[in-house]
Each structure stands twice: as C-alpha cells, then as structure tokens.
Scaffold this motif. Sequence first.
Motif, PDB file in Angstrom:
ATOM      1  N   SER A  98      72.174  55.496  37.496  1.00 45.04           N
ATOM      2  CA  SER A  98      71.753  55.160  38.769  1.00 45.04           C
ATOM      3  C   SER A  98      72.745  55.463  39.946  1.00 45.04           C
ATOM      4  O   SER A  98      74.141  54.633  40.162  1.00 45.04           O
ATOM      5  CB  SER A  98      70.975  54.450  38.993  1.00 45.04           C
ATOM      6  N   GLY A  99      73.154  55.966  41.286  1.00 42.56           N
ATOM      7  CA  GLY A  99      74.003  56.093  42.438  1.00 42.56           C
ATOM      8  C   GLY A  99      74.935  56.931  42.377  1.00 42.56           C
ATOM      9  O   GLY A  99      75.921  57.038  42.766  1.00 42.56           O
ATOM     10  N   GLY A 100      74.756  57.041  40.478  1.00 41.58           N
ATOM     11  CA  GLY A 100      76.322  58.490  41.011  1.00 41.58           C
ATOM     12  C   GLY A 100      75.990  59.686  41.456  1.00 41.58           C
ATOM     13  O   GLY A 100      77.150  59.928  42.023  1.00 41.58           O
ATOM     14  N   LEU A 101      74.555  60.007  41.999  1.00 40.93           N
ATOM     15  CA  LEU A 101      75.325  61.069  42.879  1.00 40.93           C
ATOM     16  C   LEU A 101      75.652  60.978  44.671  1.00 40.93           C
ATOM     17  O   LEU A 101      76.738  61.186  44.204  1.00 40.93           O
ATOM     18  CB  LEU A 101      73.348  61.984  43.301  1.00 40.93           C
ATOM     19  N   ASP A 102      75.588  59.517  44.532  1.00 46.58           N
ATOM     20  CA  ASP A 102      75.999  58.574  45.992  1.00 46.58           C
ATOM     21  C   ASP A 102      76.995  58.866  45.307  1.00 46.58           C
ATOM     22  O   ASP A 102      77.757  59.486  46.323  1.00 46.58           O
ATOM     23  CB  ASP A 102      74.960  57.909  46.653  1.00 46.58           C
ATOM     24  N   ARG A 103      77.588  58.698  44.943  1.00 45.75           N
ATOM     25  CA  ARG A 103      78.972  58.443  44.669  1.00 45.75           C
ATOM     26  C   ARG A 103      79.925  59.303  44.533  1.00 45.75           C
ATOM     27  O   ARG A 103      81.484  59.370  45.403  1.00 45.75           O
ATOM     28  CB  ARG A 103      79.356  57.043  43.137  1.00 45.75           C
ATOM     29  N   SER A 104      79.683  60.034  43.787  1.00 47.82           N
ATOM     30  CA  SER A 104      80.151  61.498  43.700  1.00 47.82           C
ATOM     31  C   SER A 104      79.765  62.322  45.192  1.00 47.82           C
ATOM     32  O   SER A 104      81.039  62.778  45.314  1.00 47.82           O
ATOM     33  CB  SER A 104      79.360  62.673  42.525  1.00 47.82           C
ATOM     34  N   LEU A 105      78.925  62.423  45.638  1.00 47.04           N
ATOM     35  CA  LEU A 105      78.927  62.966  47.036  1.00 47.04           C
ATOM     36  C   LEU A 105      79.985  62.784  48.516  1.00 47.04           C
ATOM     37  O   LEU A 105      80.472  63.616  49.092  1.00 47.04           O
ATOM     38  CB  LEU A 105      77.278  62.830  47.448  1.00 47.04           C
ATOM     39  N   GLU A 106      80.267  60.935  47.828  1.00 45.59           N
ATOM     40  CA  GLU A 106      80.908  61.022  49.079  1.00 45.59           C
ATOM     41  C   GLU A 106      83.152  60.741  48.193  1.00 45.59           C
ATOM     42  O   GLU A 106      83.449  60.753  49.257  1.00 45.59           O
ATOM     43  CB  GLU A 106      80.951  58.615  48.756  1.00 45.59           C
ATOM     44  N   GLN A 107      82.548  60.951  46.876  1.00 39.28           N
ATOM     45  CA  GLN A 107      83.585  61.028  46.631  1.00 39.28           C
ATOM     46  C   GLN A 107      84.474  62.397  47.015  1.00 39.28           C
ATOM     47  O   GLN A 107      85.526  62.867  47.918  1.00 39.28           O
ATOM     48  CB  GLN A 107      83.921  61.613  44.883  1.00 39.28           C
ATOM     49  N   LEU A 108      83.118  63.189  47.375  1.00 44.07           N
ATOM     50  CA  LEU A 108      83.381  64.846  47.766  1.00 44.07           C
ATOM     51  C   LEU A 108      83.869  64.869  49.042  1.00 44.07           C
ATOM     52  O   LEU A 108      84.458  66.359  49.442  1.00 44.07           O
ATOM     53  CB  LEU A 108      81.948  65.662  47.741  1.00 44.07           C
ATOM     54  N   ARG A 109      83.184  63.961  49.784  1.00 42.96           N
ATOM     55  CA  ARG A 109      83.151  63.577  51.146  1.00 42.96           C
ATOM     56  C   ARG A 109      84.638  63.924  51.610  1.00 42.96           C
ATOM     57  O   ARG A 109      85.389  63.670  52.439  1.00 42.96           O
ATOM     58  CB  ARG A 109      82.515  62.738  52.100  1.00 42.96           C
ATOM     59  N   ARG A 110      85.260  62.593  50.509  1.00 41.33           N
ATOM     60  CA  ARG A 110      87.086  61.825  51.143  1.00 41.33           C
ATOM     61  C   ARG A 110      87.505  63.291  50.427  1.00 41.33           C
ATOM     62  O   ARG A 110      88.547  63.089  50.699  1.00 41.33           O
ATOM     63  CB  ARG A 110      86.757  60.348  50.480  1.00 41.33           C
ATOM     64  N   LEU A 111      87.921  63.874  49.853  1.00 40.59           N
ATOM     65  CA  LEU A 111      88.295  64.815  49.028  1.00 40.59           C
ATOM     66  C   LEU A 111      88.322  66.187  49.868  1.00 40.59           C
ATOM     67  O   LEU A 111      89.301  66.507  50.383  1.00 40.59           O
ATOM     68  CB  LEU A 111      88.304  65.484  47.582  1.00 40.59           C
ATOM     69  N   GLY A 112      87.498  66.158  49.957  1.00 38.57           N
ATOM     70  CA  GLY A 112      87.216  67.582  51.670  1.00 38.57           C
ATOM     71  C   GLY A 112      87.813  67.276  53.178  1.00 38.57           C
ATOM     72  O   GLY A 112      88.627  68.498  53.549  1.00 38.57           O
ATOM     73  N   ALA A 113      87.862  65.861  52.853  1.00 37.51           N
ATOM     74  CA  ALA A 113      88.279  65.472  54.215  1.00 37.51           C
ATOM     75  C   ALA A 113      90.173  65.843  54.167  1.00 37.51           C
ATOM     76  O   ALA A 113      90.525  66.225  55.184  1.00 37.51           O
ATOM     77  CB  ALA A 113      88.076  64.332  54.721  1.00 37.51           C
ATOM     78  N   SER A 114      90.655  65.960  52.796  1.00 43.01           N
ATOM     79  CA  SER A 114      92.455  66.036  52.991  1.00 43.01           C
ATOM     80  C   SER A 114      92.464  67.501  52.688  1.00 43.01           C
ATOM     81  O   SER A 114      93.688  67.919  52.882  1.00 43.01           O
ATOM     82  CB  SER A 114      92.683  65.246  51.663  1.00 43.01           C
ATOM     83  N   TRP A 115      91.549  68.414  52.030  1.00 38.32           N
ATOM     84  CA  TRP A 115      91.761  69.926  51.534  1.00 38.32           C
ATOM     85  C   TRP A 115      91.993  70.634  52.912  1.00 38.32           C
ATOM     86  O   TRP A 115      90.885  70.984  54.464  1.00 38.32           O
ATOM     87  CB  TRP A 115      91.084  70.663  50.593  1.00 38.32           C
ATOM     88  N   LEU A 116      92.461  72.036  52.447  1.00 36.87           N
ATOM     89  CA  LEU A 116      93.128  72.759  53.587  1.00 36.87           C
ATOM     90  C   LEU A 116      91.644  74.336  53.420  1.00 36.87           C
ATOM     91  O   LEU A 116      91.405  74.624  52.034  1.00 36.87           O
ATOM     92  CB  LEU A 116      94.470  73.800  53.221  1.00 36.87           C
ATOM     93  N   GLU A 117      90.855  73.956  54.340  1.00 34.79           N
ATOM     94  CA  GLU A 117      89.834  75.796  53.804  1.00 34.79           C
ATOM     95  C   GLU A 117      90.078  76.724  54.710  1.00 34.79           C
ATOM     96  O   GLU A 117      90.756  77.015  55.967  1.00 34.79           O
ATOM     97  CB  GLU A 117      88.728  74.688  54.775  1.00 34.79           C
TER      98      GLU A 117
END
Length: 139
Positions: A57-76
């Motif tokens: 429960s809540g795992g998808l939302d936590r993982s998507l939030e981690q993805l958002r934070r990780l994506g904010a720091s990477w170079l695309e």
Amino acid sequence: MKYWDSSALVALLVDEPGSAERRAAIRQDPAIVTWWGSRIECASALNRLHRERRFESGGLDRSLEQLRRLGASWLEIEPLEQVRSRAIRLLRLHPLRGADALQLAAALTAAAEDPNRLDLVSSDDRLSDAARREGFTVL
C-alpha cells in the motif's frame, strides 16, 4: 557522470536483482545523464509493477515521488533530430526495440560520439550488448 538507462533507474526505485549494486554506484557517483523519455519509461515500469500487485500500500506513490526527485537532479538528453537519426541507424545494426535505440542514441550524444568518455549503466541485456558493441563500458 554515467549514462543511466531506465532499467537501471528503476532498480534505484524498487527492490529487484541488481538494486544493491545500482544504489552503490549512485552513491559513488550521483551525477546521472539519461534520455528525456526515461522518466516516462520508469513511470511505465512502476505502474506495471503496481498492476502486478508487487507494491505494498502506497508503494507506487512513494516510488513515483522518488522518481520525480531523482529526475529533478539528472541531466536529460533532449529529443533532438540527431538522436532520432542515430536511433534509426542503431536499429539497422542491433536487435533493439525503439526506446532502447533512443536510449543508446542519447548515450552516444551525451558522450559526444566517443563511448570511451562515458560509462553506461543498464539492466537490459539487449541494450547492454548493443552498447558494448558501440564501444561503451557497461556497468
């Protein structure tokens, strides 16, 4: 800095074979460069895992939030014409899916056409094989 494909990025977000190695690699070198579509590919994988009931429960939302934070720091690497053209060429040379060809084309762009300048991190065997044939060191 290393080029990370979406399969390697997902291993940072969920526990799967190779996750411990990926997390150790990111602690050693937190600078990530990736294709602009990686966030979409990662979100797709996370939602698939959710549909397969592999999250608590809540795992998808936590993982998507981690993805958002990780994506904010990477170079695309943006969706440039040179990436598309390179991906089409790579499809002639290697047995890749379209998104994997775009990943490899973006990695070549990030490496300024010199695969010796940038290691590639991937958990995808087909992409890893093609990247090695292109000259990348694959972690």
